[in-house]
Enzyme design. Sequence first.
Site, PDB file in Angstrom:
ATOM      1  N   GLU A 256      45.968  49.747 -32.482  1.00 53.09           N
ATOM      2  CA  GLU A 256      45.152  48.538 -32.661  1.00 53.09           C
ATOM      3  C   GLU A 256      44.133  48.780 -33.775  1.00 53.09           C
ATOM      4  OE1 GLU A 256      44.710  45.619 -32.734  1.00 53.09           O
ATOM      5  OE2 GLU A 256      44.032  44.809 -30.818  1.00 53.09           O
ATOM      6  N   ASP A 257      43.734  47.723 -34.464  1.00 49.48           N
ATOM      7  CA  ASP A 257      42.735  47.911 -35.512  1.00 49.48           C
ATOM      8  C   ASP A 257      41.328  48.068 -34.936  1.00 49.48           C
ATOM      9  OD1 ASP A 257      42.721  45.258 -34.698  1.00 49.48           O
ATOM     10  OD2 ASP A 257      42.504  44.417 -36.701  1.00 49.48           O
TER      11      ASP A 257
ATOM     12  N   ASP B 191      36.876  45.329 -29.457  1.00 46.96           N
ATOM     13  CA  ASP B 191      35.621  44.604 -29.526  1.00 46.96           C
ATOM     14  C   ASP B 191      35.174  44.320 -28.087  1.00 46.96           C
ATOM     15  OD1 ASP B 191      33.564  42.844 -30.122  1.00 46.96           O
ATOM     16  OD2 ASP B 191      34.699  41.650 -31.528  1.00 46.96           O
TER      17      ASP B 191
ATOM     18  N   LYS C 170      33.905  48.953 -31.342  1.00 50.27           N
ATOM     19  CA  LYS C 170      32.547  48.379 -31.278  1.00 50.27           C
ATOM     20  C   LYS C 170      32.123  48.385 -29.814  1.00 50.27           C
ATOM     21  CE  LYS C 170      32.446  44.674 -34.658  1.00 50.27           C
ATOM     22  NZ  LYS C 170      32.409  43.217 -34.829  1.00 50.27           N
TER      23      LYS C 170
ATOM     24  N   PHE D 123      30.212  42.482 -38.420  1.00 52.09           N
ATOM     25  CA  PHE D 123      31.539  41.905 -38.622  1.00 52.09           C
ATOM     26  C   PHE D 123      32.204  42.627 -39.785  1.00 52.09           C
ATOM     27  CE2 PHE D 123      34.986  39.090 -39.498  1.00 52.09           C
ATOM     28  CZ  PHE D 123      35.370  38.723 -38.213  1.00 52.09           C
ATOM     29  N   VAL D 124      33.369  43.206 -39.509  1.00 50.80           N
ATOM     30  CA  VAL D 124      34.043  44.002 -40.533  1.00 50.80           C
ATOM     31  C   VAL D 124      35.398  43.412 -40.894  1.00 50.80           C
ATOM     32  CG1 VAL D 124      32.870  46.187 -40.112  1.00 50.80           C
ATOM     33  CG2 VAL D 124      34.876  45.603 -38.741  1.00 50.80           C
TER      34      VAL D 124
ATOM     35  N   ASP E 121      40.601  40.842 -40.594  1.00 47.05           N
ATOM     36  CA  ASP E 121      40.429  39.580 -41.325  1.00 47.05           C
ATOM     37  C   ASP E 121      39.203  38.788 -40.883  1.00 47.05           C
ATOM     38  OD1 ASP E 121      41.410  38.772 -38.708  1.00 47.05           O
ATOM     39  OD2 ASP E 121      41.784  36.808 -39.610  1.00 47.05           O
TER      40      ASP E 121
ATOM     41  N   ARG F  41      42.282  40.814 -45.387  1.00 46.82           N
ATOM     42  CA  ARG F  41      43.074  41.906 -44.800  1.00 46.82           C
ATOM     43  C   ARG F  41      43.512  42.914 -45.859  1.00 46.82           C
ATOM     44  NH1 ARG F  41      44.440  40.463 -39.437  1.00 46.82           N
ATOM     45  NH2 ARG F  41      44.948  38.260 -39.117  1.00 46.82           N
TER      46      ARG F  41
END
Length: 181
Positions: A98-99, A102, A130, A151-152, A158, A164
């Site tokens: 997973e990227d 959150d 995070k 927020f990254v 994205d 992206r």
Amino acid sequence: MKETVTEILFPKEAIGRRVRELAGQISRDYEGREPLIVGILNGAFIFMADLIRALNVPCRVDFVRLSSYGAGSVSSGEILIGKDLEMPILGCDVLIVEDIVDTGLTLSRLVEILRKRQPASLKVCALLDKQERRRVPFTADYVGFFIPDRFVVGYGLDYNEKFRFLPDVCVLETSSEREDI
Ligand code: PRP
């Protein structure tokens, strides 16, 4: 809304080094096995592509699509299942890639779904975490970087499907075009 990339949080060189470290650790942990790497679309595709090419163990790949965000940057809390795995995972060593973690809603839901299919093992590797944003408890087995609540975008992440392609992980700030409103 006006969107501005204000800072590079992790340049591509630092990401590359960390991805190779993670791949080394994963290769040691899965020595003698052939894990099924499950990428969560869309955000994980770049990280997953780099990670599997740095592994020293053979692997197979598959993808799922879930979503917890509506348009914009605020999580709706609702998990939608768009695309399921194409392979059965009974008895397989499954590693979800997973990227970002959150709120934890996406991964906790996916782990719950996949556990019912009785894989031999099920672990999670996330590039970014995070932790302060969690709404449900969730701990990934492998984490690239723990990050603050900013927020990254970039390296697969994205904002409204934009950014992206950026090679670095960057901080994105949004503001109203008209600052007098
Ligand atoms: C983002 C991200 C994770 C999820 C994390 O996906 O890629 O999958 O949200 O958030 P959570 O821990 O609060 O559940 P998104 O739904 O934006 O889709 P994308 O991967 O296509 O960008």
